[in-house]
Scaffold this active site. Structure first.
Site, PDB file in Angstrom:
ATOM      1  N   GLU A 308       4.467  62.519 -11.746  1.00 50.79           N
ATOM      2  CA  GLU A 308       4.493  62.024 -10.371  1.00 50.79           C
ATOM      3  C   GLU A 308       4.456  63.177  -9.372  1.00 50.79           C
ATOM      4  O   GLU A 308       3.638  63.198  -8.442  1.00 50.79           O
ATOM      5  CB  GLU A 308       5.749  61.187 -10.140  1.00 50.79           C
ATOM      6  N   ASP A 312       1.796  64.354  -6.504  1.00 50.03           N
ATOM      7  CA  ASP A 312       2.174  64.373  -5.093  1.00 50.03           C
ATOM      8  C   ASP A 312       1.865  65.713  -4.443  1.00 50.03           C
ATOM      9  O   ASP A 312       1.270  65.780  -3.354  1.00 50.03           O
ATOM     10  CB  ASP A 312       3.671  64.083  -4.951  1.00 50.03           C
ATOM     11  N   ASP A 395       3.261  49.037  -6.764  1.00 51.44           N
ATOM     12  CA  ASP A 395       2.127  48.738  -7.639  1.00 51.44           C
ATOM     13  C   ASP A 395       2.257  47.381  -8.309  1.00 51.44           C
ATOM     14  O   ASP A 395       1.792  47.172  -9.433  1.00 51.44           O
ATOM     15  CB  ASP A 395       2.008  49.821  -8.722  1.00 51.44           C
ATOM     16  N   SER A 514       1.374  55.729  -5.635  1.00 52.77           N
ATOM     17  CA  SER A 514       1.885  57.095  -5.712  1.00 52.77           C
ATOM     18  C   SER A 514       0.814  58.105  -5.342  1.00 52.77           C
ATOM     19  O   SER A 514       1.125  59.229  -4.962  1.00 52.77           O
ATOM     20  CB  SER A 514       2.393  57.395  -7.131  1.00 52.77           C
ATOM     21  N   ASP A 560     -11.983  49.844   8.073  1.00 57.89           N
ATOM     22  CA  ASP A 560     -11.444  48.512   7.805  1.00 57.89           C
ATOM     23  C   ASP A 560     -11.867  48.040   6.406  1.00 57.89           C
ATOM     24  O   ASP A 560     -13.043  48.128   6.036  1.00 57.89           O
ATOM     25  CB  ASP A 560     -11.944  47.536   8.863  1.00 57.89           C
ATOM     26  N   GLY A 574      -9.850  43.367  10.247  1.00 55.00           N
ATOM     27  CA  GLY A 574      -8.654  43.719  11.011  1.00 55.00           C
ATOM     28  C   GLY A 574      -7.458  43.971  10.112  1.00 55.00           C
ATOM     29  O   GLY A 574      -7.567  44.091   8.893  1.00 55.00           O
ATOM     30  N   ASP A 576      -4.312  43.494   7.793  1.00 55.92           N
ATOM     31  CA  ASP A 576      -3.948  42.454   6.837  1.00 55.92           C
ATOM     32  C   ASP A 576      -2.858  42.968   5.908  1.00 55.92           C
ATOM     33  O   ASP A 576      -2.495  44.152   5.922  1.00 55.92           O
ATOM     34  CB  ASP A 576      -5.163  41.980   6.035  1.00 55.92           C
TER      35      ASP A 576
END
Length: 991
Positions: A308, A312, A395, A514, A560, A574, A576
């Site tokens: 992880e 990152d 997730d 992640s 979008d 737009g 959501d």
């Protein structure tokens, strides 16, 4: 602006709370608010596992000698004023925009006082806790002690369970507080919550992990021959349109991590040792970034999160291209007691402009445990200091994952719940997408990732910047109050579009949200760097680029995403619940944020170019020839104040790609801005159509669009107006008197200007605003070929008078509380008041209390007043600014009632001791209400063994104890006036 949705939950929210009951049970707010005599409740509520969907076995009380570490959250001061400051400081066009606070300024205005901190520290020491300490901002106090000492200090009971996780997750032994955490009444106004009383579901990362042996989803058809494809940083630069935006070499970023980071990044203990970050930089020809690891705990040997934190650190700096420094705040574990100091170090050091957290936990549990309100205070300090935190939304699709769930499987967690901290008002939640590319990594299609977290929080409010975009629930057109997730969305599909990075010295790939969070961080770092790190908290800045509307909002700058779903929710045009505002277009966002923040009043309609209504990235032309001078990039409207008697006038500005590229204006070219008012389409135009003009002398006109009688429309010019163009600024500006915006007379092509009707004024809405460039096709042919057109937006007129330096101040007043018994101490707060649109500063506040006492005039926005007599009073505030303008707030009603005695609680247990299993009868009939004609309306029984509360209207109940222990059973009674009281009794059971 309140932060936590506690009371007044609507029916739409209650449906979700029913679903939450299948996850775990907790003491409702009305129960948590009750306390034993001499005690005051905190935000930490009781938790039991009797309804937990994962099998749980009660193990009895937590051993009193068990060592614990706790974090005691302290309440902010001037909270309403802080909320207003956050909005003002981070909103372009506001006079306070960009005036970020330093940590010292935050402490002076909003942090708990030194007296309050010392009072909490003294109490914890008195109760036998050790290692008592507070950080520099005093938002919490940490301490260590035994379970017995913690139970005594907070009048609670800690119970132990064994739970079995899903997907073969090993059984875990956990504990939780089965009674709300309370503090002595003397600390009731100081202590916010107590964190560390449960270990049921710690935060967890969102790295991709498809179930072993499960079939993979089908690869899309042959239109995407490159998928599955592993993306390098350079691939992401192409996908997210970095363009000419430089690397973030002047921007400092942060990663929130946990465990042993040796071999992941360079460490101070061995800076030259081989590590994955340096190998990644070498393989991808990236510059080495400076790294600092800030250890915020004692240090940990845990390496379970290595993959992880490899992803990152590498994907954030890779997307940024380079950073001034990467700071890693390294905690000891994923427990809140360890993570809170990491986030707090981020704000107290105030070195990084933005950070990323690729982990989270179900936000209902974070709320009930008391951690959420403390985190929220830390994130508010970040926002007022101009810092941004990005966090993964999870997730599990439109669900929240628990420990042991498989990441990447839609709806594998708890349905209709969201992840925290992504759900915090002052955090940017990063959701997921799937990117389909060709063999050259050109984007063919981007869809919502089916496992990307999304939905809305029932505990966190949406900020003012987000509220207009978020419906209450799917399919609703009513603006809601719950924080909507995600805010943005980036690549997350670890099967079709994973990121490549280095872990353990070897190349690998992965994804999940992640990945989305550090990609968001790297993208925002580039935008911040391009603007000299003055943009501040990303929320208001990014939402300001979009336009709310029904049924769909309009997205500008961001890309979008309109395809795909995540379980309950589908992607739409737009904003959501699957992809939020969409994905970063780094160059597009940078260009638009630059337009809106390049000067102190750029979004104010009082200063040219005015309010940015529509925008798009460069290079969007669809016709030919596609030249820079034909490239529409933005349209703005302004209404500057000229004089008190001047008629209403609009200043309309179009931004184009590059007018400086012209040696002279080309003939037969039109630059137009269209808008509609009351169903009629109007336009302003600069054109170079011969013989009415020459390339060196364009004409500026206005006109209307009407039906042409053949099923189409035609443009009719009605007259000339004033206009200018600038080859330096690449702008065209028209001055349009509002009196010309009247319904026309006649039919095309014989249309003339109208003389009757009402022109638009303050409050009027101009719709379908968009910019167009056109070319006249053929000599005298009269046919227009569109070269470029922008998206459409809406502008609401404010009126030129609103920009008058002496215009009325917007005066706003809030009161806390608004009702209670005599004597009632009330705080009146006018800190949300602000000067008119032209700017200026608030000079003074005059408060009238409505009870006949003398009004108070002062320079500070809050005042306290005590109401001693019964009655209903109307308080108001008159606010004056430095320009001489004044404004009077709406009155606030304050109801004062006579004080009534609280009820008395009593409880007896029969028998009170014996051998388990033992059935005990409880009798609270000795409780009574001393008020005349009063009675006890409700009895809430807590048996003290981890079982659920029993709430009823009768005073007797029976309960069977199955385990040997000393159980503290209690009853809380409520009378007809709402008064409460509690009593307890000890029940001893032996084997």
């Amino acid at each position: 602006m309140r932060t936590h949705l506690v009371d007044g939950i609507s029916s739409a929210w209650r449906l979700l709370l029913v679903l939450l009951g299948a996850f775990f049970s907790y003491a409702p707010a009305t129960q948590a608010a009750t306390a034993a005599a001499g005690w005051t409740p905190t935000a930490t509520q009781a938790i039991t596992l009797t309804n937990f969907t994962i099998h749980a076995t009660s193990l009895g009380p937590l051993a009193g000698t068990t060592p614990l570490r706790i974090v005691v959250g302290l309440r902010l001061q001037n909270e309403a004023q802080l909320n207003s400051a956050i909005l003002a400081i981070n909103t372009p066009g506001n006079p306070s925009y960009g005036k970020f606070l330093t940590p010292a300024q935050f402490n002076a205005n909003y942090a708990p006082s030194s007296t309050q901190i010392k009072a909490v520290e003294s109490y914890l020491t008195q109760m036998g806790l050790t290692n008592v300490a507070a950080p520099s901002n005093g938002l919490y106090v940490t301490a260590s002690g035994t379970a017995a000492a913690v139970e005594a200090a907070f009048n609670t009971t800690l119970w132990q369970y064994q739970v079995s996780g899903p997907n073969g997750e090993p059984a875990r032994t956990v504990y939780a507080n089965t009674q709300p955490a309370q503090v002595p009444s003397a600390l009731g106004g100081i202590v916010l919550s107590v964190v560390g009383l449960q270990t049921i579901d710690t935060m967890h990362t969102f790295i991709g992990s498809w179930p072993t042996g499960a079939p993979l989803p089908p690869v899309p058809p042959a239109t995407t021959p490159a998928n599955p494809a592993t993306f390098t940083p350079q691939d992401f630069w192409k996908v997210y349109d970095v363009g000419a935006i430089p690397t973030a070499s002047t921007t400092t970023i942060a990663i929130f991590a946990e465990g042993n980071l040796a071999g992941i990044v360079p460490t101070s203990a061995n800076p030259s040792a081989a590590n994955d970050l340096r190998q990644f930089e070498s393989e991808n020809k990236l510059p080495q970034v400076a790294v600092e690891v800030v250890q915020v705990g004692l240090g940990s040997t845990d390496t379970s999160g290595a993959i992880e934190f490899d992803m990152d650190t590498q994907e954030s700096t890779g997307m940024a291209g380079a950073v001034k420094e990467l700071i890693v705040y390294d905690a000891d574990s994923m427990n809140d007691v360890d993570l809170i100091p990491g986030f707090n170090a981020f704000v107290t050091e105030d070195l990084a402009q933005a950070g990323s957290a690729s982990f989270g936990g179900c936000d209902t549990l974070e709320y009930v445990s008391g951690a959420m309100p403390l985190y929220d205070q830390i994130f508010r300090q970040a926002a007022v200091q101009g810092q941004t935190v990005f966090a993964s939304t999870g997730d599990s699709g439109s669900a929240c994952g628990v420990v042991g769930d498989t990441n990447g499987v839609p709806l594998s967690g708890v349905p209709a719940m969201v992840e925290f901290p992504a759900s915090d008002t002052y955090v940017m939640g990063a959701g997921g997408t799937t990117i389909l590319v060709d063999s050259s990594f050109n984007v063919i299609e981007t869809t919502a990732w089916d496992a990307g977290g999304g939905g809305f929080s029932v505990w966190e409010y949406s900020g003012a910047w987000q509220t207009p975009f978020v419906p209450v629930d799917a399919g609703s057109a009513v603006a809601g109050v719950g924080k909507g997730l995600p805010d943005i969305a980036m690549d997350a599909d670890f099967l079709l579009s994973p990121a490549g990075f280095v872990s353990g010295g070897s190349d690998t790939s992965n994804g999940g949200t992640s990945l989305a969070s550090p990609l968001s961080l790297g993208s925002w770092a580039r935008v911040e760097g391009a603007h000299k790190n003055v943009l501040g908290f990303a929320g208001p800045a990014l939402y300001a680029l979009a336009t709310p509307g029904l049924p769909f909002s309009t997205i500008s700058g961001m890309t979008d995403i309109t395809l795909g779903s995540n379980g309950l929710y589908a992607a739409t045009p737009g904003w959501d619940f699957t992809t939020g505002l969409g994905s970063f277009d780094v160059a597009g966002v940078s260009a638009l944020v630059g337009l809106s923040s390049s000067s102190s009043g750029a979004l104010s309609p009082c200063v040219l170019p005015g309010t940015l209504v529509v925008s798009q990235k460069e290079g969007s032309q669809t016709g030919a020839p596609a030249n820079e001078e034909d490239d529409v990039t933005g349209v703005s409207f302004a209404e500057p104040y000229p004089a008190s008697t001047a008629p209403e006038t609009l200043e309309i500005t179009m931004n184009v790609g590059n007018l400086a590229a012209l040696p002279a204006l080309p003939p037969n070219t039109y630059w137009k801005v269209y808008f509609s008012y009351k169903g009629q389409a109007y336009f302003v135009d600069m054109d170079t159509v011969l013989p009415s003009g020459t390339p060196a002398a364009p004409e500026f006109v206005y006109g209307v669009t009407t039906p042409n009688g053949a099923g189409g429309t035609g443009d009719s010019t009605l007259g000339t107006i004033t206009g200018t163009y600038s080859t330096t600024a690449s702008t065209i500006t028209w001055t349009l008197p509002a009196k010309l915006i009247l319904p026309p007379v006649g039919t095309f092509p014989n249309v003339t200007a109208g003389t009757s009707g009402t022109p638009p004024g303050a409050g009027a809405q101009l719709s379908a605003v968009h910019g167009v460039t056109q070319l006249l096709a053929g000599a005298d042919a009269g046919l227009l070929e569109t070269i470029d057109t922008s998206p459409s937006g809406t502008y609401t007129l404010v009126g030129n008078a609103a920009c008058n330096p002496a215009a009325a101040v917007i005066a706003l007043l809030a009161a806390t509380p608004t009702s209670g018994t005599t004597p009632l101490a009330v705080t009146l707060d006018a800190s949300a008041s602000h000067p008119p649109l032209n700017g200026g500063k608030i000079k003074e506040y005059t408060f009238s209390f409505g009870d006949g006492t003398t009004a108070v005039t002062q320079t500070t926005p809050t005042v306290k007043h005590s109401y001693s007599a019964v009655g209903t009073y109307k308080a108001d505030a008159v606010v004056t600014d430095t320009g001489g303008g004044t404004g009077t707030s709406a009155s606030v009603a304050i109801t004062v009632k006579s004080a009534t005695p609280a009820p008395t609680a009593a409880i007896a247990a029969t028998p009170s001791s014996g051998t388990a299993p033992m059935k005990v009868s409880f009798n609270a009939s000795g409780s009574h209400d001393p008020n005349s004609g009063g009675s006890i309306k409700q009895y809430s029984f807590n048996f003290g063994d981890g079982s659920a509360y029993v709430v009823q209207t009768t005073p007797t109940v029976s309960h069977t104890y199955s385990a040997a222990a000393n159980h503290i059973a209690s009853v809380t009674v409520t009378d007809a006036e709402g008064g409460t009281a509690s009593a307890s009794v000890t029940v001893k059971t032996a084997q």
